[in-house]
Design a protein around this motif. Structure first.
Motif, PDB file in Angstrom:
ATOM      1  N   SER A 273     -18.587  17.847  34.591  1.00 50.10           N
ATOM      2  CA  SER A 273     -19.618  18.423  35.453  1.00 50.10           C
ATOM      3  C   SER A 273     -18.974  18.974  36.711  1.00 50.10           C
ATOM      4  O   SER A 273     -17.940  18.480  37.158  1.00 50.10           O
ATOM      5  N   PHE A 274     -19.598  19.989  37.284  1.00 47.03           N
ATOM      6  CA  PHE A 274     -19.099  20.602  38.517  1.00 47.03           C
ATOM      7  C   PHE A 274     -20.225  21.413  39.130  1.00 47.03           C
ATOM      8  O   PHE A 274     -21.257  21.673  38.489  1.00 47.03           O
ATOM      9  N   ARG A 275     -20.044  21.787  40.380  1.00 46.28           N
ATOM     10  CA  ARG A 275     -21.071  22.554  41.081  1.00 46.28           C
ATOM     11  C   ARG A 275     -20.607  23.981  41.341  1.00 46.28           C
ATOM     12  O   ARG A 275     -19.440  24.210  41.665  1.00 46.28           O
ATOM     13  N   ILE A 276     -21.517  24.912  41.175  1.00 50.92           N
ATOM     14  CA  ILE A 276     -21.331  26.301  41.598  1.00 50.92           C
ATOM     15  C   ILE A 276     -22.442  26.584  42.596  1.00 50.92           C
ATOM     16  O   ILE A 276     -23.594  26.810  42.216  1.00 50.92           O
ATOM     17  N   GLY A 277     -22.103  26.507  43.882  1.00 49.67           N
ATOM     18  CA  GLY A 277     -23.137  26.611  44.903  1.00 49.67           C
ATOM     19  C   GLY A 277     -24.079  25.426  44.799  1.00 49.67           C
ATOM     20  O   GLY A 277     -23.678  24.271  44.863  1.00 49.67           O
ATOM     21  N   ARG A 278     -25.367  25.711  44.599  1.00 49.43           N
ATOM     22  CA  ARG A 278     -26.364  24.643  44.457  1.00 49.43           C
ATOM     23  C   ARG A 278     -26.638  24.293  43.006  1.00 49.43           C
ATOM     24  O   ARG A 278     -27.494  23.458  42.721  1.00 49.43           O
ATOM     25  N   HIS A 279     -25.925  24.919  42.087  1.00 49.37           N
ATOM     26  CA  HIS A 279     -26.180  24.703  40.667  1.00 49.37           C
ATOM     27  C   HIS A 279     -25.239  23.637  40.117  1.00 49.37           C
ATOM     28  O   HIS A 279     -24.012  23.729  40.281  1.00 49.37           O
ATOM     29  N   LEU A 280     -25.804  22.644  39.469  1.00 49.84           N
ATOM     30  CA  LEU A 280     -25.026  21.592  38.824  1.00 49.84           C
ATOM     31  C   LEU A 280     -24.790  21.988  37.369  1.00 49.84           C
ATOM     32  O   LEU A 280     -25.724  22.072  36.571  1.00 49.84           O
ATOM     33  N   MET A 281     -23.540  22.253  37.045  1.00 51.23           N
ATOM     34  CA  MET A 281     -23.171  22.679  35.704  1.00 51.23           C
ATOM     35  C   MET A 281     -22.595  21.495  34.934  1.00 51.23           C
ATOM     36  O   MET A 281     -21.891  20.656  35.503  1.00 51.23           O
ATOM     37  N   VAL A 282     -22.896  21.439  33.641  1.00 48.76           N
ATOM     38  CA  VAL A 282     -22.386  20.349  32.798  1.00 48.76           C
ATOM     39  C   VAL A 282     -21.786  20.943  31.531  1.00 48.76           C
ATOM     40  O   VAL A 282     -22.141  22.046  31.091  1.00 48.76           O
ATOM     41  N   SER A 298     -25.286  33.832  20.422  1.00 48.95           N
ATOM     42  CA  SER A 298     -25.981  34.651  21.417  1.00 48.95           C
ATOM     43  C   SER A 298     -27.429  34.212  21.589  1.00 48.95           C
ATOM     44  O   SER A 298     -27.972  34.282  22.704  1.00 48.95           O
ATOM     45  N   GLU A 299     -28.081  33.742  20.519  1.00 51.31           N
ATOM     46  CA  GLU A 299     -29.463  33.283  20.631  1.00 51.31           C
ATOM     47  C   GLU A 299     -29.561  32.041  21.515  1.00 51.31           C
ATOM     48  O   GLU A 299     -30.478  31.907  22.324  1.00 51.31           O
ATOM     49  N   VAL A 300     -28.598  31.134  21.367  1.00 57.60           N
ATOM     50  CA  VAL A 300     -28.573  29.945  22.231  1.00 57.60           C
ATOM     51  C   VAL A 300     -28.346  30.345  23.685  1.00 57.60           C
ATOM     52  O   VAL A 300     -28.969  29.812  24.606  1.00 57.60           O
ATOM     53  N   ARG A 301     -27.460  31.308  23.904  1.00 61.97           N
ATOM     54  CA  ARG A 301     -27.196  31.767  25.272  1.00 61.97           C
ATOM     55  C   ARG A 301     -28.441  32.395  25.889  1.00 61.97           C
ATOM     56  O   ARG A 301     -28.810  32.100  27.030  1.00 61.97           O
ATOM     57  N   ASP A 302     -29.103  33.283  25.148  1.00 60.27           N
ATOM     58  CA  ASP A 302     -30.262  33.987  25.698  1.00 60.27           C
ATOM     59  C   ASP A 302     -31.450  33.052  25.917  1.00 60.27           C
ATOM     60  O   ASP A 302     -32.215  33.230  26.866  1.00 60.27           O
ATOM     61  N   ARG A 303     -31.613  32.068  25.042  1.00 58.91           N
ATOM     62  CA  ARG A 303     -32.792  31.198  25.122  1.00 58.91           C
ATOM     63  C   ARG A 303     -32.601  30.053  26.106  1.00 58.91           C
ATOM     64  O   ARG A 303     -33.532  29.691  26.829  1.00 58.91           O
ATOM     65  N   PHE A 304     -31.389  29.489  26.160  1.00 58.85           N
ATOM     66  CA  PHE A 304     -31.165  28.304  26.979  1.00 58.85           C
ATOM     67  C   PHE A 304     -30.145  28.517  28.108  1.00 58.85           C
ATOM     68  O   PHE A 304     -29.920  27.609  28.894  1.00 58.85           O
ATOM     69  N   GLY A 305     -29.524  29.683  28.159  1.00 62.30           N
ATOM     70  CA  GLY A 305     -28.524  29.924  29.185  1.00 62.30           C
ATOM     71  C   GLY A 305     -27.244  29.141  28.989  1.00 62.30           C
ATOM     72  O   GLY A 305     -26.482  28.936  29.934  1.00 62.30           O
ATOM     73  N   ALA A 306     -26.999  28.683  27.775  1.00 59.32           N
ATOM     74  CA  ALA A 306     -25.817  27.868  27.488  1.00 59.32           C
ATOM     75  C   ALA A 306     -24.695  28.739  26.946  1.00 59.32           C
ATOM     76  O   ALA A 306     -24.897  29.520  26.010  1.00 59.32           O
ATOM     77  N   LEU A 307     -23.520  28.607  27.521  1.00 58.51           N
ATOM     78  CA  LEU A 307     -22.352  29.336  27.059  1.00 58.51           C
ATOM     79  C   LEU A 307     -21.568  28.460  26.083  1.00 58.51           C
ATOM     80  O   LEU A 307     -21.260  27.302  26.387  1.00 58.51           O
ATOM     81  N   THR A 308     -21.258  29.010  24.928  1.00 60.17           N
ATOM     82  CA  THR A 308     -20.497  28.264  23.928  1.00 60.17           C
ATOM     83  C   THR A 308     -19.009  28.426  24.209  1.00 60.17           C
ATOM     84  O   THR A 308     -18.465  29.527  24.140  1.00 60.17           O
ATOM     85  N   LEU A 309     -18.351  27.341  24.539  1.00 60.54           N
ATOM     86  CA  LEU A 309     -16.921  27.371  24.862  1.00 60.54           C
ATOM     87  C   LEU A 309     -16.056  27.249  23.610  1.00 60.54           C
ATOM     88  O   LEU A 309     -14.994  27.861  23.524  1.00 60.54           O
ATOM     89  N   ALA A 310     -16.499  26.437  22.662  1.00 59.40           N
ATOM     90  CA  ALA A 310     -15.705  26.217  21.450  1.00 59.40           C
ATOM     91  C   ALA A 310     -16.616  25.786  20.316  1.00 59.40           C
ATOM     92  O   ALA A 310     -17.667  25.164  20.538  1.00 59.40           O
ATOM     93  N   TYR A 339     -27.699  21.905  34.428  1.00 59.11           N
ATOM     94  CA  TYR A 339     -28.196  20.621  33.939  1.00 59.11           C
ATOM     95  C   TYR A 339     -29.621  20.724  33.385  1.00 59.11           C
ATOM     96  O   TYR A 339     -29.943  20.142  32.349  1.00 59.11           O
ATOM     97  N   SER A 340     -30.493  21.467  34.058  1.00 61.64           N
ATOM     98  CA  SER A 340     -31.864  21.603  33.564  1.00 61.64           C
ATOM     99  C   SER A 340     -31.897  22.315  32.216  1.00 61.64           C
ATOM    100  O   SER A 340     -32.664  21.939  31.319  1.00 61.64           O
ATOM    101  N   ASP A 341     -31.059  23.342  32.042  1.00 58.04           N
ATOM    102  CA  ASP A 341     -30.996  24.032  30.749  1.00 58.04           C
ATOM    103  C   ASP A 341     -30.395  23.138  29.674  1.00 58.04           C
ATOM    104  O   ASP A 341     -30.798  23.191  28.499  1.00 58.04           O
ATOM    105  N   TYR A 342     -29.434  22.304  30.075  1.00 58.65           N
ATOM    106  CA  TYR A 342     -28.847  21.347  29.126  1.00 58.65           C
ATOM    107  C   TYR A 342     -29.905  20.391  28.599  1.00 58.65           C
ATOM    108  O   TYR A 342     -29.959  20.099  27.395  1.00 58.65           O
TER     109      TYR A 342
END
Length: 376
Positions: A273-282, A298-310, A339-342
């Motif tokens: 986990s880490f922060r980008i400004g006020r956003h808590l990323m996980v 791409s559907e997961v990214r567009d619907r949930f804002g989640a980036l697939t790393l691997a 975190y909320s999108d997660y």
């Protein structure tokens, strides 16, 4: 997730030869005055003895005999009789002290530094640092400093480490990995110059003393105004002040660790986990069981804002899979999201609640009411 350390590859024979040649050339530059005076002594003094002295019987002095005489004069053992010539007497008196100073303090020291460089003394580190440009100086060889060094070397960056304690926990490991390691008090006037700070691109102040880290940063900026400074601080109140007034990257250990510890307490599936400004990323790993199979990246990214790393499928793992890649049952997918999108994505996969330990404490299992419960 346990971090498994993998040591960087040892330099190839060609690389080691290049390093030794660079080191030898650096030594030549450092001792150039001594070596030049030594050459003048052994090339200039023998002709003078040939000119002013004689061997028994009045014969001219051979060149080899004159050279031998100069050599033995270094040990106070003259082999020619120049008692009838004032210049010969003067040379016999001047060469022993001057020659000994040149040879003992110069040539012998030169040879010692070259052949005993594995001892990692201060002079060896200073000479090695002179061969580097754009390197990173890491101050402090504790756990944080060692991990920083490990990461920088994995990215192919030259590193010089400074540690004040010879018995530090990672001193032996760094030396085994052939990392230039200077054992010195970082606050001493000669410490940073020995690391060639003027040619360094960045310095990481990672000791366990806030005041020492600030002093290091100030000294580094004094020697190299353009150097990038990264400071580890324990006092959270100092972080913002240092960033604003000193224009340095200040990081608080507590502020970095707090989000990870809090989220680990809430959900052990979160691996980073880490922060980008006020956003808590996980960052978390999903197993494609419910909802995800048949869905594209791409559907997961567009619907949930989640980036697939691997995406891992069987024994094959893809970094940054393409957007049209569709997940299959059993795939292990590493995703990064706010975190909320997660949480929304976990609800979509039927895992709104974090797993709990089973009775044998060897595996996770989902709570009975966690299926399709929506966001928690």
């Amino acid at each position: 997730m346990m971090h498994t350390h993998t040591s960087p590859l040892r330099p190839s024979p060609r690389r080691r030869l290049a390093i030794n040649l660079r080191y030898f050339w650096a030594l030549l530059r450092r001792f150039r005055t001594t070596l030049m005076l030594t050459a003048v002594l052994f090339l200039g003094a023998p002709p003078l003895f040939q000119w002013r002295c004689e061997v028994p019987g009045g014969e001219p002095v051979p060149a080899g005999k004159a050279l031998q005489h100069v050599y033995f004069l270094l040990f106070g053992q003259p082999s020619l009789d120049c008692s009838n010539d004032w210049m010969g007497i003067a040379l016999n008196m001047l060469i022993p002290p001057v020659g000994i100073a040149l040879v003992v303090d110069g040539v012998v020291r030169f040879a010692y530094l070259f052949f005993a460089k594995h001892k990692s003394d201060k002079e060896w580190i200073e000479v090695i640092a002179e061969t580097l440009k754009g390197h990173v100086i890491v101050c402090g060889a504790g756990r944080v400093g060692y991990r920083v060094v490990d990461q920088l070397r994995a990215m192919g960056k030259d590193v010089v480490v400074v540690e004040k304690r010879e018995d530090g926990a990672f001193v032996g490991v760094l030396r085994d990995e052939q990392v230039p390691l200077l054992i010195d008090d970082i606050r001493s006037p000669q410490c940073l110059p020995r690391t060639n700070v003027k040619a360094a691109s960045a310095i990481v102040c990672a000791t366990d003393d806030d005041l020492a880290n600030l002093n290091i940063a100030l000294d580094a900026r004094r020697f190299n105004p353009s150097i990038r400074v990264v400071i580890r601080l324990f006092d959270d109140d100092l972080v913002a002040k240092v960033r604003d007034t000193f224009k340095a990257e200040a990081l608080s250990s507590s502020s970095l660790a707090a989000p990870a510890m809090a989220l680990a307490a809430l959900d052990p599936r979160i691996v980073h986990s880490f922060r980008i400004g006020r956003h808590l990323m996980v960052v978390s790993v999903f197993e494609a069981r419910t909802g995800l199979p048949g869905t594209s990246i791409s559907e997961v990214r567009d619907r949930f804002g989640a980036l697939t790393l691997a995406l891992r499928r069987g024994d094959t793992e893809k970094l940054h899979p393409s957007g049209d890649e569709r997940m299959q049952t059993g795939d292990l997918v590493t995703m990064q999201a706010e975190y909320s999108d997660y949480r929304r994505l976990r609800a979509f996969t039927g895992e709104a609640q974090p797993p709990i330990w089973s009775d044998n404490e060897t595996a996770f299992q989902l709570p009975a009411d966690s299926k399709r419960t929506g966001t928690d």
